[in-house]
Structures are given as structure tokens and as C-alpha cells.
Design a protein around this motif. Sequence first.
Motif, short mmCIF file in Angstrom:
data_model
loop_
_atom_site.label_atom_id
_atom_site.label_comp_id
_atom_site.label_asym_id
_atom_site.label_seq_id
_atom_site.Cartn_x
_atom_site.Cartn_y
_atom_site.Cartn_z
N LEU B 49 9.18 -9.93 -31.05
CA LEU B 49 9.91 -10.80 -29.36
C LEU B 49 11.46 -11.29 -30.21
O LEU B 49 11.06 -11.88 -31.27
CB LEU B 49 9.28 -12.11 -29.34
CG LEU B 49 8.23 -11.70 -28.40
CD1 LEU B 49 7.81 -13.16 -27.57
CD2 LEU B 49 9.28 -10.91 -26.82
N MET B 120 6.79 -19.66 -22.54
CA MET B 120 8.29 -18.84 -22.67
C MET B 120 8.07 -17.75 -21.83
O MET B 120 9.08 -17.83 -20.86
CB MET B 120 8.23 -18.17 -23.95
CG MET B 120 8.18 -18.73 -25.49
SD MET B 120 8.26 -17.19 -26.80
CE MET B 120 9.98 -16.85 -26.46
N GLN B 123 9.84 -19.20 -18.24
CA GLN B 123 10.79 -20.12 -18.93
C GLN B 123 11.72 -18.77 -17.66
O GLN B 123 11.17 -17.12 -17.71
CB GLN B 123 11.58 -19.57 -19.87
CG GLN B 123 11.79 -20.61 -20.62
CD GLN B 123 12.43 -20.57 -22.34
OE1 GLN B 123 11.76 -20.04 -22.85
NE2 GLN B 123 12.44 -22.43 -22.92
N GLU B 125 13.80 -17.39 -17.21
CA GLU B 125 15.40 -16.46 -17.85
C GLU B 125 14.64 -15.13 -18.83
O GLU B 125 15.08 -14.12 -19.46
CB GLU B 125 16.38 -16.71 -18.65
CG GLU B 125 15.89 -17.53 -20.18
CD GLU B 125 15.10 -19.22 -19.82
OE1 GLU B 125 15.31 -19.48 -18.46
OE2 GLU B 125 15.32 -20.00 -20.22
N ARG B 126 12.87 -15.88 -19.62
CA ARG B 126 12.91 -14.76 -20.12
C ARG B 126 11.47 -14.51 -19.42
O ARG B 126 10.72 -13.50 -20.19
CB ARG B 126 11.77 -15.40 -21.52
CG ARG B 126 12.83 -16.31 -22.49
CD ARG B 126 13.31 -15.76 -23.70
NE ARG B 126 12.65 -15.01 -23.97
CZ ARG B 126 13.13 -14.89 -25.41
NH1 ARG B 126 12.70 -15.73 -26.39
NH2 ARG B 126 12.37 -13.32 -26.34
N GLU B 129 11.32 -10.41 -18.98
CA GLU B 129 11.31 -9.65 -21.26
C GLU B 129 9.59 -10.05 -21.29
O GLU B 129 9.56 -8.65 -21.52
CB GLU B 129 12.19 -10.65 -21.92
CG GLU B 129 12.35 -10.27 -22.91
CD GLU B 129 12.49 -11.38 -23.80
OE1 GLU B 129 13.14 -12.21 -23.37
OE2 GLU B 129 12.21 -10.93 -25.12
N ILE B 130 8.92 -10.24 -20.95
CA ILE B 130 7.65 -10.96 -21.71
C ILE B 130 6.66 -10.33 -21.46
O ILE B 130 5.45 -9.70 -21.51
CB ILE B 130 7.78 -12.20 -22.14
CG1 ILE B 130 8.40 -13.12 -23.00
CG2 ILE B 130 6.20 -12.86 -23.13
CD1 ILE B 130 8.28 -14.54 -23.71
#
Lengths: 367, 168
Positions: B49, B120, B123, B125-126, B129-130
Motif C-alpha cells: 500500500l 483504513m 476512511q 477516502e481510502r 482503493e483498499i
Amino acid sequence: MYVAVKGGERAIDNAHRLLAEDRRGKTSTPDLTVDQIREQMKLAVDRVMTEGSVYDPDLAALALKQARGDMIEAIFLVRAYRTTLARFGSSLPVETGSMKIDRRISAAFKDVPGGQILGPTFDYTHRLIDFKLAADGGDPEEAISMDDAMPQARHVLDLLAGEGLVETPEASQDQAPPGDITRTPVEFPMDRSTRLQSLARGDEGFLLALGYSTQRGYARTHPFAGEIRVGRVAVEFQPEELGFPIQIGEMEMTECNMINQFQGSKTVPPQFTRGYGIALGHGERKAMAMALVDRSLRAGELGEERTAPSQDEEFVLSHCDNVQATGFVEHLKLPHYVDFQSELNLVRKMRRQVEDGIAFAGKEAAE
Amino acid sequence: MRNESSSPDTGNNRSWEVPLSDDQRARQGWMGVLSMAPSARLCDLFDALPEKPGFEFLRKPESGLIMTQGRVGGTGGAFNMGEMTVTRCSVKLSDGTVGHAYQAGRDKKKARCCALLDAMLQQPERQREIMNSIIEPLKAEQAARDLARAKKVAATKVDFFTLVRGED
């Protein structure tokens, strides 16, 4: 009575060093890794988990390595280790009906929906020693795959339960957690769920012998293997800080539902009753034996006459734990010198009394 | 040998029958996927990451036991089958988001990764992506492993037939 002895520290240290050297064996052979034990001695690992009553294949494999392959010693190590850990709580009950199945057979019903799945079994092998494994072993050919994957399969006995021909296991009567022999001192009579916990960690050999005795006529129960299934179930746990359950992993387990004839009673029509057994990992013999003994121990509940050892709850449950059993049997080899000395004196005294008595009786007879 | 611990048994908790919010259901999903991931693979994905947030431990990785329950007869009331080793960990990110991990086994490094990822993933904003770089690939790999196994198991399906004996 056991009176403590002192001394011998150096000999004990040296004995443990000798044990460590012998455990390793000839250093010209490669050291056995825990991974190798876990992967290639799987069924030994599974037995240590079941009777050690802790699911952790790596831990059980390590215990086996340390114990030089002595099952009960390894089980003892696992039981001792668990006492060093805090308990975070209890899982939700695992749902064996949603098991990812590796093996699932019924000896009672031929055409079960989902089919008879042999899985990785020793059944139908010829039990001939395979010298190829000693020669070079080598990797086996890859197992055959079908295009259609094995689907989930319902419990076989659910299919008959609808007709009322097989009893339905009673649901929880209340929200109270089931009895736990690791927390509460054992008391008799014991309810069935607590009995099952006790049997689940019980010695395979002991339960096998008792199960066998029921087949041979001591508390005959006419069993059929209604279903044996082996596979992986999801383990779910609800942490307090989350407030909802999460899956924390999977657990391989074996489940056996035996079905047994039942004549019926004043309140219940004739139907089949059930005995239940489980093992952590793959342990069919254990699960089957446990199911036979579970059914046998239900004699009181089902109004059957108690005539055999396998029906005696206190006898079975007080002696099925091999860690307890080995502790008491093996303590006999520890020094009992003072104990024996006092018994020796006692026997000498008794012999004197007997000799005096014979002399006295002889005198009496003569009169 | 008795295990004394102050944490109470949750027993037959039935609260999962209460409907969960979408956020809770999503979180339940990724925590389950993370618990099933092989440790080395998960840690590699985590290390790959790009940005890692600052954090403090609310609870350092710690191993303990959970009593697993089964059902009498497979469908009846609960009974205790035996314990299972479990490792848990809780972290708080610098923005205050809290992440938890509970998973079978004694792998502390994995528990730490999972608690961080749980935080994470909360969140906004993440999350995407994750989910894309870690959760979805892990989920696909788990499904592929299960499918491969189920195909091999399916090949052992047998059709027994009974023979009628001649004399009667």
C-alpha cells in the motif's frame, strides 16, 4: 499419601538433556519441521487438537514434535498451554449444515440429495503397506477434478425428521450458555450438552472400546451411521466492541449422526433416536464412537434399563479424559518410598497377628 | 486445569438477528475476508500500500482463546466443542478512526495488519482503493481455492447400487 522427595536436581537436568538428544534422533537425518508434521501427519495433529480441546494445527504439530509422537503427552502439552491464555468469549454455534464438504456419507440412505461423497478416505483401500513411500515417496499425481463443484448438502437426517420417523434434536430451552466443564466443577447427572463437551475431548481409544461394547450387546442400541460429514465450517464471534458478529476463521471438523431403534414410550411413538459425535479436524473413528456412547448415555432420558458400563454416566465421563487418567496412573512411578515403608510395616504387623491368630486358633481347636 | 479470565462468555448471543446497517454489513464482509487470508499474502499486500497512516495501539496484538460452540445433533441447542486460539488487536489512526481484528490462530503480525486495514477501510477516502487492491483480490483467491477443492471432492461422489439376492 504422597510425601515429597528432595534432591536429584543434577540427575533430572541430565535426564532432560538426554531426552532432548533422543527426541532429535540421529542428527544425520533431517530435523522434522512443524510444517511437515502439520501437513503430513495431519490425522495425528487432528487428534491432538480434539483431545487437547484447542483448535490450532500449528500448536498441535509442535506439541507432537516435542512429545516425540506420544499422543497423550502432546495432548497434555496443549491442555497446559491453554491455561496460560485468557478466554475472549464464545463463538456462535457453528452451522454444520453449511459446511464446505470434504466427505459426506450415509450408511442408512443410499440416495441422499447431494450424493455420497467419499472424499479423502482410507475406506476401500487394501491396507497393504506401500513400499513406494519408503523408496522415494515423490509427489502423488494430482487428484481428479470435476467440472461441477461439490455443492453444500443438507443434513441427511433433516430429510426424515419431517416425517417424524427420526427425533429432532431439542433446541436451546433458554438463552443461558451451555454448561462448560472447563469452568464449572463436574456434577452428575450432567445435561446432554455438557456431556457432549466432555465426550468431545475424551480419549478416542476409551470411547472406541465403549462404543464397540454397545455393538457387542452391552447396552445394544442397533446403530446405523445416518450421516458422517467432514469439512470446514465458518467460526463466527461477536466482539463486544463491535456489537455484530464477524467471521474469525474456519475450522475443519467431523460430525457423525448415528440413528438407533427406539421402541417408543407412553408419550412418544416408535421412532429412530440419535446419537451425536464430533471431532476437530478429520476424526471419523472418534466422532462415530462418541455418537454411540452419547446415545448409550441417554438411557435414563429414554427410559431404558441401565445395565452396561456405557450407560453409566459417572463411569464414562469420569474416566474418558486421558490427561486426568494418565496423571493418576503415571503418578504411581514417582517416589512413594515413605508411603511404601508404612505399608510394609503394616503388612509385617498383620502377618504377626495372623501368625498369633493361627497359634491361638490351634490352641482353641485343641480344647 | 481451569482457565480463569475476567471476560464474560457471550453465550448464545442472538443479536446477529438484528438487522445490520450497510456500513456494518460491509465491515463484517471485509473482516471475514481478512480473517481467512494467508498471513504472508496479506502482509505483502499491506506492505505494498502506498501510504500508511500514523496510529497508536488501543490493544497490542494478543493471543487468547474462544470457546467454539456446536449444536446437538447438528441442528439443536448449543454445546461447547472445544477452544480455538484467537489473536486480536485494536488500533486508533491519527484521525481517530478505530480498527479491530479478531482471527483464528496466533499470528500477531497478521492481527496488526488486519486491525490497521479495518480502520483504513472505514476512511471514506481510502475505502475504494483498499477494497480494490486488497479485499477483492483476497476474496477471489479464497473463492478459487474453495472451488478447486470442491471440484476435487465432487470427483469422489459415488453411486452405490444394491443387489437383489437371488434366493428370495
